[in-house]
Design a protein around this motif. Structure first.
Motif, PDB file in Angstrom:
ATOM      1  N   GLU A   1       0.828  -1.206   0.000  1.00 20.92           N
ATOM      2  CA  GLU A   1       0.000   0.000   0.000  1.00 20.92           C
ATOM      3  C   GLU A   1       0.865   1.260   0.000  1.00 20.92           C
ATOM      4  N   ASP A   2       1.975   1.230   0.742  1.00 18.08           N
ATOM      5  CA  ASP A   2       2.904   2.363   0.759  1.00 18.08           C
ATOM      6  C   ASP A   2       3.510   2.557  -0.631  1.00 18.08           C
ATOM      7  N   GLY A   3       3.884   1.448  -1.256  1.00 24.12           N
ATOM      8  CA  GLY A   3       4.455   1.511  -2.602  1.00 24.12           C
ATOM      9  C   GLY A   3       3.461   2.033  -3.617  1.00 24.12           C
ATOM     10  N   ALA A   4       2.202   1.596  -3.516  1.00 23.82           N
ATOM     11  CA  ALA A   4       1.166   2.066  -4.441  1.00 23.82           C
ATOM     12  C   ALA A   4       0.943   3.571  -4.273  1.00 23.82           C
ATOM     13  N   ALA A   5       0.967   4.053  -3.035  1.00 18.89           N
ATOM     14  CA  ALA A   5       0.829   5.496  -2.801  1.00 18.89           C
ATOM     15  C   ALA A   5       2.024   6.249  -3.394  1.00 18.89           C
ATOM     16  N   ALA A   6       3.218   5.668  -3.279  1.00 21.81           N
ATOM     17  CA  ALA A   6       4.412   6.279  -3.867  1.00 21.81           C
ATOM     18  C   ALA A   6       4.291   6.307  -5.390  1.00 21.81           C
ATOM     19  N   ALA A   7       3.783   5.229  -5.976  1.00 23.64           N
ATOM     20  CA  ALA A   7       3.610   5.167  -7.436  1.00 23.64           C
ATOM     21  C   ALA A   7       2.622   6.230  -7.910  1.00 23.64           C
TER      22      ALA A   7
ATOM     23  N   ASP B   1       5.374  -8.471  -5.717  1.00 21.66           N
ATOM     24  CA  ASP B   1       4.157  -7.703  -5.976  1.00 21.66           C
ATOM     25  C   ASP B   1       4.413  -6.373  -6.680  1.00 21.66           C
ATOM     26  N   GLN B   2       5.420  -6.323  -7.551  1.00 18.27           N
ATOM     27  CA  GLN B   2       5.685  -5.099  -8.303  1.00 18.27           C
ATOM     28  C   GLN B   2       4.441  -4.607  -9.044  1.00 18.27           C
ATOM     29  N   PRO B   3       3.671  -5.490  -9.707  1.00 19.37           N
ATOM     30  CA  PRO B   3       2.457  -5.008 -10.395  1.00 19.37           C
ATOM     31  C   PRO B   3       1.468  -4.328  -9.453  1.00 19.37           C
ATOM     32  N   LYS B   4       1.317  -4.842  -8.240  1.00 19.67           N
ATOM     33  CA  LYS B   4       0.398  -4.225  -7.282  1.00 19.67           C
ATOM     34  C   LYS B   4       0.887  -2.836  -6.876  1.00 19.67           C
ATOM     35  N   VAL B   5       2.191  -2.658  -6.797  1.00 17.53           N
ATOM     36  CA  VAL B   5       2.751  -1.342  -6.467  1.00 17.53           C
ATOM     37  C   VAL B   5       2.462  -0.362  -7.608  1.00 17.53           C
ATOM     38  N   ILE B   6       2.775  -0.743  -8.829  1.00 22.24           N
ATOM     39  CA  ILE B   6       2.597   0.146  -9.976  1.00 22.24           C
ATOM     40  C   ILE B   6       1.123   0.386 -10.268  1.00 22.24           C
TER      41      ILE B   6
END
Length: 153
Positions: A60-66, A106-111
């Motif tokens: 979730e943190d990564g998705a917000a960063a993306a 989970d790179q796709p979930k981040v992007i």
């Protein structure tokens, strides 16, 4: 205010001024109707979003960063369009880099944080092809970097 900027305002997003390059490159290159935007790193108004997915950041943190990278991409596209986002025809492709551990999958979930935002903000204009890849490290320790290809009028 055009419909894209109206939609961004509805989402509570104000595009920042297009960030200046951090090294020897240009922020975007236009050839015909195609604009290639250099990688935008994860940052908020208070600074860089750093960390490693799979170690000290959750998906979730990564998705917000993306999402912040996608906002940076749109700021660059607005600059390429001389401030007129009505010229944006569509997002063609994103390439997302995720600062992650070797076992993080989970790179796709981040992007998705960037992809989902662009579709929410732009509708069908925001649908795009995409790659989401892992990186052992990114510049200045940022969590995410995303580059994009756009079509403008």
């Amino acid at each position: 205010m055009n419909s894209i900027e109206t939609r961004l305002a509805e989402l509570g997003v104000t595009l920042p001024d297009a960030p200046a390059p951090a090294a020897n490159y240009v922020p975007f290159v236009q050839t015909g109707e195609i604009v290639y935007v250099s990688g935008q790193i994860s940052m908020r108004s208070d600074g860089l979003i750093t960390g490693k997915l799979g170690a000290d950041l959750a998906v979730e943190d990564g998705a917000a960063a993306a999402k912040t990278c996608a906002i940076g991409l749109l700021a660059q596209v607005k600059a390429a369009c001389d401030g007129d986002l009505t010229r944006l025809i569509r997002v063609i492709k994103l390439t997302g880099f995720v600062n992650s551990t070797a076992d993080f999958m989970d790179q796709p979930k981040v992007i998705n944080g960037a992809s989902d935002f662009l579709v929410e903000a732009l509708g069908d204009k925001g649908r795009h092809a995409r790659s989401a890849v892992s990186a052992a490290a990114l510049p200045m320790g940022v969590a995410v970097e995303i580059e994009g290809i756009f079509q403008i009028a």
